[in-house]
Design a protein around this motif. Structure first.
Motif, mmCIF file in Angstrom:
data_model
loop_
_atom_site.group_PDB
_atom_site.id
_atom_site.type_symbol
_atom_site.label_atom_id
_atom_site.label_comp_id
_atom_site.label_asym_id
_atom_site.label_seq_id
_atom_site.Cartn_x
_atom_site.Cartn_y
_atom_site.Cartn_z
ATOM 1 N N LEU A 140 22.177 -13.704 11.478
ATOM 2 C CA LEU A 140 23.309 -13.448 10.581
ATOM 3 C C LEU A 140 24.577 -13.725 11.366
ATOM 4 O O LEU A 140 24.772 -13.193 12.462
ATOM 5 N N SER A 141 25.432 -14.579 10.824
ATOM 6 C CA SER A 141 26.700 -14.885 11.495
ATOM 7 C C SER A 141 27.834 -14.820 10.492
ATOM 8 O O SER A 141 27.645 -15.031 9.287
ATOM 9 N N TRP A 142 29.059 -14.549 11.013
ATOM 10 C CA TRP A 142 30.239 -14.399 10.162
ATOM 11 C C TRP A 142 31.468 -14.688 11.005
ATOM 12 O O TRP A 142 31.506 -14.370 12.194
ATOM 13 N N PHE A 143 32.469 -15.291 10.400
ATOM 14 C CA PHE A 143 33.750 -15.510 11.066
ATOM 15 C C PHE A 143 34.685 -14.356 10.713
ATOM 16 O O PHE A 143 34.846 -14.017 9.531
ATOM 17 N N PHE A 144 35.331 -13.772 11.738
ATOM 18 C CA PHE A 144 36.268 -12.674 11.526
ATOM 19 C C PHE A 144 37.552 -12.910 12.322
ATOM 20 O O PHE A 144 37.533 -13.498 13.406
ATOM 21 N N ARG A 145 38.648 -12.388 11.753
ATOM 22 C CA ARG A 145 39.914 -12.311 12.473
ATOM 23 C C ARG A 145 40.472 -10.914 12.293
ATOM 24 O O ARG A 145 40.450 -10.365 11.187
ATOM 25 N N ALA A 146 40.940 -10.329 13.363
ATOM 26 C CA ALA A 146 41.434 -8.956 13.306
ATOM 27 C C ALA A 146 42.607 -8.834 12.348
ATOM 28 O O ALA A 146 43.457 -9.729 12.264
ATOM 29 N N GLY A 147 42.654 -7.722 11.628
ATOM 30 C CA GLY A 147 43.774 -7.418 10.742
ATOM 31 C C GLY A 147 44.548 -6.242 11.310
ATOM 32 O O GLY A 147 45.070 -6.313 12.424
ATOM 33 N N SER A 148 44.580 -5.133 10.579
ATOM 34 C CA SER A 148 45.275 -3.930 11.034
ATOM 35 C C SER A 148 44.260 -2.841 11.353
ATOM 36 O O SER A 148 43.109 -2.894 10.931
ATOM 37 N N GLY A 149 44.699 -1.842 12.100
ATOM 38 C CA GLY A 149 43.824 -0.721 12.417
ATOM 39 C C GLY A 149 42.789 -1.082 13.463
ATOM 40 O O GLY A 149 43.064 -1.811 14.425
ATOM 41 N N SER A 150 41.583 -0.611 13.268
ATOM 42 C CA SER A 150 40.507 -0.819 14.240
ATOM 43 C C SER A 150 40.149 -2.296 14.371
ATOM 44 O O SER A 150 40.176 -3.051 13.400
ATOM 45 N N SER A 151 39.796 -2.690 15.582
ATOM 46 C CA SER A 151 39.380 -4.074 15.822
ATOM 47 C C SER A 151 37.861 -4.215 15.870
ATOM 48 O O SER A 151 37.348 -5.300 16.147
ATOM 49 N N TYR A 152 37.134 -3.121 15.606
ATOM 50 C CA TYR A 152 35.677 -3.172 15.648
ATOM 51 C C TYR A 152 35.089 -3.574 14.296
ATOM 52 O O TYR A 152 35.588 -3.159 13.237
ATOM 53 N N VAL A 153 34.019 -4.365 14.343
ATOM 54 C CA VAL A 153 33.283 -4.710 13.129
ATOM 55 C C VAL A 153 31.798 -4.731 13.475
ATOM 56 O O VAL A 153 31.402 -5.179 14.559
ATOM 57 N N MET A 154 30.980 -4.222 12.578
ATOM 58 C CA MET A 154 29.539 -4.173 12.787
ATOM 59 C C MET A 154 28.839 -5.179 11.884
ATOM 60 O O MET A 154 29.173 -5.296 10.703
ATOM 61 N N LEU A 155 27.880 -5.917 12.428
ATOM 62 C CA LEU A 155 26.987 -6.749 11.635
ATOM 63 C C LEU A 155 25.632 -6.077 11.578
ATOM 64 O O LEU A 155 25.164 -5.502 12.573
ATOM 65 N N SER A 156 24.986 -6.154 10.413
ATOM 66 C CA SER A 156 23.675 -5.525 10.294
ATOM 67 C C SER A 156 22.769 -6.298 9.354
ATOM 68 O O SER A 156 23.214 -6.860 8.346
ATOM 69 N N LEU A 157 21.498 -6.331 9.707
ATOM 70 C CA LEU A 157 20.434 -6.801 8.831
ATOM 71 C C LEU A 157 19.774 -5.577 8.227
ATOM 72 O O LEU A 157 19.836 -4.477 8.780
ATOM 73 N N PRO A 158 19.103 -5.680 7.084
ATOM 74 C CA PRO A 158 18.665 -4.494 6.349
ATOM 75 C C PRO A 158 17.475 -3.776 6.970
ATOM 76 O O PRO A 158 16.531 -4.408 7.466
ATOM 77 N N ALA A 159 17.496 -2.439 6.896
ATOM 78 C CA ALA A 159 16.383 -1.628 7.385
ATOM 79 C C ALA A 159 15.134 -1.794 6.525
ATOM 80 O O ALA A 159 14.039 -1.437 6.959
ATOM 81 N N THR A 160 15.293 -2.341 5.329
ATOM 82 C CA THR A 160 14.119 -2.591 4.485
ATOM 83 C C THR A 160 13.197 -3.653 5.081
ATOM 84 O O THR A 160 11.991 -3.658 4.819
ATOM 85 N N ALA A 161 13.753 -4.557 5.900
ATOM 86 C CA ALA A 161 12.960 -5.662 6.439
ATOM 87 C C ALA A 161 12.961 -5.716 7.970
ATOM 88 O O ALA A 161 12.187 -6.490 8.546
ATOM 89 N N PHE A 162 13.797 -4.907 8.626
ATOM 90 C CA PHE A 162 13.914 -4.945 10.077
ATOM 91 C C PHE A 162 13.776 -3.529 10.643
ATOM 92 O O PHE A 162 14.053 -2.545 9.942
#
Length: 394
Positions: free
Chosen positions: A117-139
Motif C-alpha cells: 500500500l502506497s500513498w503520496f502525502f504532504r504535511a498540512g497543519s498540526g501533527s506531521s504523523y500519518v499512519m498507513l494500514s492494511l486491514p486486520a480482516t486479511a492481515f
C-alpha cells in the motif's frame, strides 16, 4: 559499453511515472526515462515488473467514488499534486467525534499473497504523523501498519514483519509505502489515519486542527511498491520494462570473454528473484548473469546447455549503493562487489553464441531488477581481478 552509450531497444507498453527535476513526470508508452533517487542523489533506470493498482479512484476521495470518509473531511480537492496538476486533496480530521480519523477504500486480498500500500502525502497543519494500514480482516493484527513523519521524512514506527519506506519526490511531497503478507482471504480497508502523537490507533475528538494533502493511493501485489499507476473507475496496469541490446552491435565484443558490471541500489525487498544484467541467447539454457535471488545475496552465474558452469552466491544486499562485476572467460570466472574480490572459479565453459545483453531483466524479458540501476552494461573483454576490484570500488 554502458547504458547511455548503447543503442538499446526499450519496450514498455504503457505509460509510467518517474521522479525528475523535483516532480512526478509521466513517460509515454515505450519512452525510456530515468528516475531520481533522493538517497544517492543520482538518476537511475528502474526496470519494474508489470503491476496493477487495485485501488479505484486513486486520487479522487469524494463519497461518490466509494472512499470511506466517515471520520475525515475533504477540505479541498484542488491542491497541487506531485505531477503538477490541481488534483491533490486537502484532508482534515474534523468529523466523527471521538474516534480514529481515517480515509480508506475496500480491497480484496488473498491469503498467502504479499501486498504493498502506497500513498503520496504532504504535511498540512498540526501533527506531521500519518499512519498507513492494511486491514486486520486479511492481515495479522500486529503486522500491517506503519507510521511516518512528514516533517522529517522518516519512518516513525513499524509493525514487526512489515516493510516500510518513505521517499521524497519534491515539493514537500513524500511517497509512503508499507508491505505485508495476507494471512486470510477477505476484503477490508486500505487506509491512512491521522496520528496526532505518532501512536497507533489514536481515538480522539477531531477538530480540524490536523490536516494533510493526499494523492495517488495504490494497492498492488508484491513486497515493493512500484511506480504510481493512476486509476479512475477500474483497476489499471503498468506494463513491464525491458531493455535489450544486440551483442553484435557492441564494438569489440567477442563471445569468448567479457565482463558484466552494474552500479545499483535496492530501496526495498521484493520477495522475488531479480536480474540486474544478463547475456543470453533468448533461452534459460544459455546465459551469464548478475542477479539478486529472493533468498538474499548477489548471484553471479553462467549456464551453458542448461548446465551451470559456475554459480556463486555471496555478499549481502542492503539499501545502500552497490557495485558488482563478473568477469567471464573459459575456466576463469572472477567476481567483485564494492571493491572486494569474490570467489574465483577456474573451471567452466562459455556460451557459444549469445545474442543479447539485457539490462534489468533476464532472457525472456521478465524477472525485472526492480531497483535503481545507475550504470550497467558490458566490457567487451574479460577484466582482471584487480580491474574489477577497482571498478566496483565506490
Amino acid at each position: 559499453a554502458f547504458l547511455q552509450d548503447l543503442n538499446a531497444t526499450y519496450t514498455r507498453n504503457s505509460e509510467k511515472r518517474v521522479v525528475q527535476d523535483g516532480a512526478l513526470v509521466t513517460l509515454a508508452a515505450n519512452q525510456f526515462g530515468t528516475s531520481y533517487d533522493p538517497v544517492t542523489g543520482l538518476y537511475g533506470y528502474m526496470p519494474e515488473p508489470a503491476a496493477t493498482n487495485l485501488a479505484l479512484h486513486s486520487s479522487s476521495y469524494s463519497t461518490p467514488n466509494a472512499w470511506d470518509l466517515a471520520t475525515s473531511t475533504v477540505v479541498s480537492a484542488t491542491g497541487t499534486a506531485p505531477d503538477g496538476t490541481a488534483t491533490a486533496t486537502l484532508m482534515s480530521d474534523n468529523q466523527g467525534g471521538t474516534t480514529v480519523h481515517y480515509l480508506g477504500r475496500s480491497v480484496s486480498y488473498t491469503s498467502g499473497t504479499s501486498y504493498s500500500l502506497s500513498w503520496f502525502f504532504r504535511a498540512g497543519s498540526g501533527s506531521s504523523y500519518v499512519m498507513l494500514s492494511l486491514p486486520a480482516t486479511a492481515f495479522p493484527a500486529t503486522a500491517r501498519r506503519a507510521i511516518f513523519n512528514l516533517a522529517t521524512g522518516s519512518v516513525h514506527a513499524v509493525d514487526s514483519g512489515v516493510g516500510a519506506i518513505i521517499t521524497h519526490v519534491g515539493g514537500g511531497w513524500y511517497r509512503c509505502a508499507i508491505s505485508a503478507t495476507a494471512n486470510a482471504t477477505a476484503s477490508g480497508l486500505a487506509a491512512f489515519a491521522f496520528s496526532p502523537t505518532g501512536a497507533y490507533t489514536e481515538s480522539y475528538n477531531g477538530t480540524g486542527a490536523n490536516t494533510l494533502y493526499a494523492w495517488g493511493a495504490q494497492v498492488e501485489t508484491g513486497l515493493r511498491a512500484t511506480s504510481y499507476i493512476a486509476t479512475t473507475g477500474s483497476t489499471a496496469t503498468r506494463a513491464a520494462d525491458a531493455d535489450t541490446v544486440l551483442l553484435s552491435a557492441i564494438p569489440g565484443y567477442v563471445a569468448t570473454g567479457y565482463t558484466l558490471a552494474v552500479d545499483f541500489r535496492v530501496d526495498a525487498a521484493s520477495g522475488a528473484d531479480r536480474t540486474l544484467v544478463s547475456v543470453d541467447d533468448g533461452t534459460a539454457s544459455n546465459s551469464a548473469r548478475i542477479m539478486l535471488p529472493s533468498g538474499g545475496g548477489i548471484t553471479t552465474a553462467v549456464t551453458v546447455g542448461g548446465v551451470d558452469q559456475t554459480s556463486i552466491n555471496e555478499g549481502s544486499v542492503s539499501t545502500s549503493r552497490i557495485r558488482a562485476a563478473f568477469s567471464c572467460s573459459a575456466n576463469s570466472f572472477l567476481r567483485a562487489v564494492n571493491g572486494v574480490a569474490g570467489t574465483a572459479d577456474t573451471s567452466g565453459s562459455m556460451i557459444v553464441a549469445p545474442t543479447h545483453l539485457r539490462i534489468g531483466c533476464r532472457y525472456d524479458n521478465t524477472q525485472q531488477a526492480n531497483c535503481y540501476e545507475y550504470r550497467v552494461g558490458i566490457f567487451p573483454r574479460a577484466l582482471t581481478q584487480a580491474q574489477i576490484n577497482a571498478w566496483t570500488t565506490l
